[in-house]
Design an enzyme around this catalytic site. Structure first.
Site, PDB file in Angstrom:
ATOM      1  N   TYR A 142       0.852  -1.187   0.000  1.00  0.00           N
ATOM      2  CA  TYR A 142       0.000   0.000   0.000  1.00  0.00           C
ATOM      3  C   TYR A 142       0.888   1.238   0.000  1.00  0.00           C
ATOM      4  CZ  TYR A 142      -3.498   3.444   1.477  1.00  0.00           C
ATOM      5  OH  TYR A 142      -4.322   4.533   1.556  1.00  0.00           O
ATOM      6  N   ASP A 235       9.243   2.724   0.234  1.00  0.00           N
ATOM      7  CA  ASP A 235       8.136   3.368   0.937  1.00  0.00           C
ATOM      8  C   ASP A 235       8.241   2.968   2.402  1.00  0.00           C
ATOM      9  OD1 ASP A 235       5.863   4.252   2.123  1.00  0.00           O
ATOM     10  OD2 ASP A 235       4.492   3.484   0.587  1.00  0.00           O
ATOM     11  N   LYS A 263       3.655   8.668   9.088  1.00  0.00           N
ATOM     12  CA  LYS A 263       3.315   8.049  10.374  1.00  0.00           C
ATOM     13  C   LYS A 263       4.263   8.467  11.510  1.00  0.00           C
ATOM     14  CE  LYS A 263       0.321   4.725   8.278  1.00  0.00           C
ATOM     15  NZ  LYS A 263       0.431   4.014   7.015  1.00  0.00           N
TER      16      LYS A 263
END
Ligand SMILES: *Cc1c(COP(=O)(O)O)cnc(C)c1O
Length: 433
Positions: A142, A235, A263
């Site tokens: 994702y 990522d 995050k």
């Protein structure tokens, strides 16, 4: 005071699905979501006064635990000085210095406001730098919800189509938007050609449960990108500043060309970042032709929170996180084994996953049953055991992610007693599955 159900019903009227991010709606586990009134350390308390030991921790955005005093103080101080200016601030420079200092090989970074923005911008940069169109991604990874990356994505995208047999994807994404996106199975090094601008990968996949890279996968990607002149993008929105001081680069010893973060580095506020060598970053506006901008980019509250978090993340912090995660993973494994439930609890550094299995894994399987790609993950999810596990644990005061494609995020606030309480709950729930 409102109940969870009252708030959910009100939310359903004015917010699609009652939530502002799909996984929160409990669709893949059933039932009514709990509405959080407050969080402190390892705990969240819902509006009905129920307290949970929280392993969601905002899907990893909260590595110190909730409302850590250094973050609260930093944000409060920053807010008093003004929350956004449209002019540069010292906090941005300090935050960029801290990030660059920690990630081996990365010289410059630009701050944005989410992981989605980071990956979207980094892809644009890669295309601008190479003059090539194609991007390669891996099934079940994702990378946020920009159009070009919504092909075979994991996390909530996978859940949204659960059981329909459709390929994970999204309405509203045109064939043209993904025409230059090539999807390959995770953990197999694809053969590339000179049309590929960039290969984007989760160096440890954590949006299809926890799927560690097999030996040679990341080094193989590095070599194949070099062979055809494509850029390699890690990522690290989950792995960055979580796997260790230097994130996945330090952990794997493989250095990509581009990095994306999010995050952890926001300390619970909206922050993302993408970075590369100074040479690559010189293509970004105002230095180069690749446009990228943001009204709230480098926001003073967000950089204050991020700096406060990074100030706590030294080598000993990671040792503590790994120790907590190890106790959790080992204890969960034992609870399932004792109950005769076929399951495997993978752990990479401080990240912990869980897969239910059709059978106890063969002793000769070197991965002990841990899935290797999205197809094997989906086979585990299709067993349909996660909802009962989730609700059983929730009833015992343990909040796990409300979907089988997520991982557990023990924080620095989780104590040995928290882990022991979690394992006691697991020993009670596992036999009921
Ligand atoms: C969460 C996540 C994103 C998207 O970040 P947002 O802040 O939700 O936009 C991108 N990549 C990975 C690996 C993620 O886990």
């Amino acid at each position: 005071m409102s109940t969870n159900d009252e708030l959910y019903q009100r939310g359903l009227r004015v917010i699609p699905g009652g939530v502002n991010s799909p996984v929160r709606a409990f669709r893949s586990v059933g039932g009514t979501p709990y509405f959080v009134a407050s969080g402190s350390g390892s705990r969240v308390t819902d509006v009905e006064g129920r307290e949970f030991i929280d392993y969601v921790q905002s899907y990893g955005a909260s590595i110190l635990g909730h409302a850590h005093p250094v973050v609260v103080d930093a944000v409060r101080d920053a807010a008093g000085r003004g929350s956004t200016f449209g002019a540069p601030t010292e906090g941005e420079v300090r935050m960029a210095e801290e990030i660059v200092a920690r990630v081996p090989g990365m010289e410059q970074v630009r701050l944005v406001s989410s992981g989605t923005e980071a990956t979207m911008s980094a892809i644009r940069l890669a295309r601008g730098v190479t003059g090539r169109d194609r991007i390669v991604k891996f099934e079940g990874n994702y990378h946020g919800h920009s159009d070009a990356l919504l092909a075979a994505a994991g996390s909530g995208v996978a859940e949204a189509v659960l059981g329909t047999g459709a390929r994970p994807d999204s309405g509203g994404v045109t064939a043209g938007a993904v025409a230059d996106t090539v999807v390959h199975p995770y953990n197999v090094v694809p053969t590339l050609d000179d049309t590929v601008a960039v290969v984007i990968v989760e160096p440890v996949a954590a949006n299809m449960g926890l799927v560690p890279p097999v030996d040679g996968f990341l080094t193989g990607l590095r070599a194949e990108c070099d062979r055809v002149g494509a850029l390699l993008l890690f990522d690290e929105v989950i792995t960055g500043f979580r796997l260790g001081v230097g994130g996945a680069t330090g952990w794997s010893g493989v250095t990509p060309d581009l990095w994306c973060f999010g995050k952890v580095i926001g300390g619970g506020l909206p922050v993302g970042a993408f970075g590369a060598s100074a040479a690559v970053m010189s293509s970004i506006a105002p230095l180069g032709p690749v446009y990228q901008a943001g009204t709230l980019s480098g926001n003073p509250l967000a950089t204050a929170a991020g700096l406060a978090v990074l100030s706590q993340l030294d080598a000993s912090a990671y040792e503590r996180l790994v120790a907590t995660a190890t106790a959790l993973a080992d204890g969960l494994s034992a609870a399932f084994a004792d109950a005769g439930v076929a399951a495997v609890v993978p752990r990479v550094g401080p990240l912990v996953g869980l897969f239910f299995l059709p059978d106890t894994p063969d002793a000769s399987d070197p991965r002990g049953g841990v899935p290797v790609d999205f197809a094997t993950v989906a086979a585990s999810v299709d067993l349909g055991r996660y909802p009962a596990w989730f609700h059983g644990m929730l009833d015992h005061g343990i909040a796990l992610a409300p979907g089988p494609y997520e991982v557990m995020f023990p924080s620095l606030a989780h104590t040995d007693a928290d882990v022991e309480a979690t394992l006691a709950a697991a020993r009670a729930v596992a036999p009921t599955l």
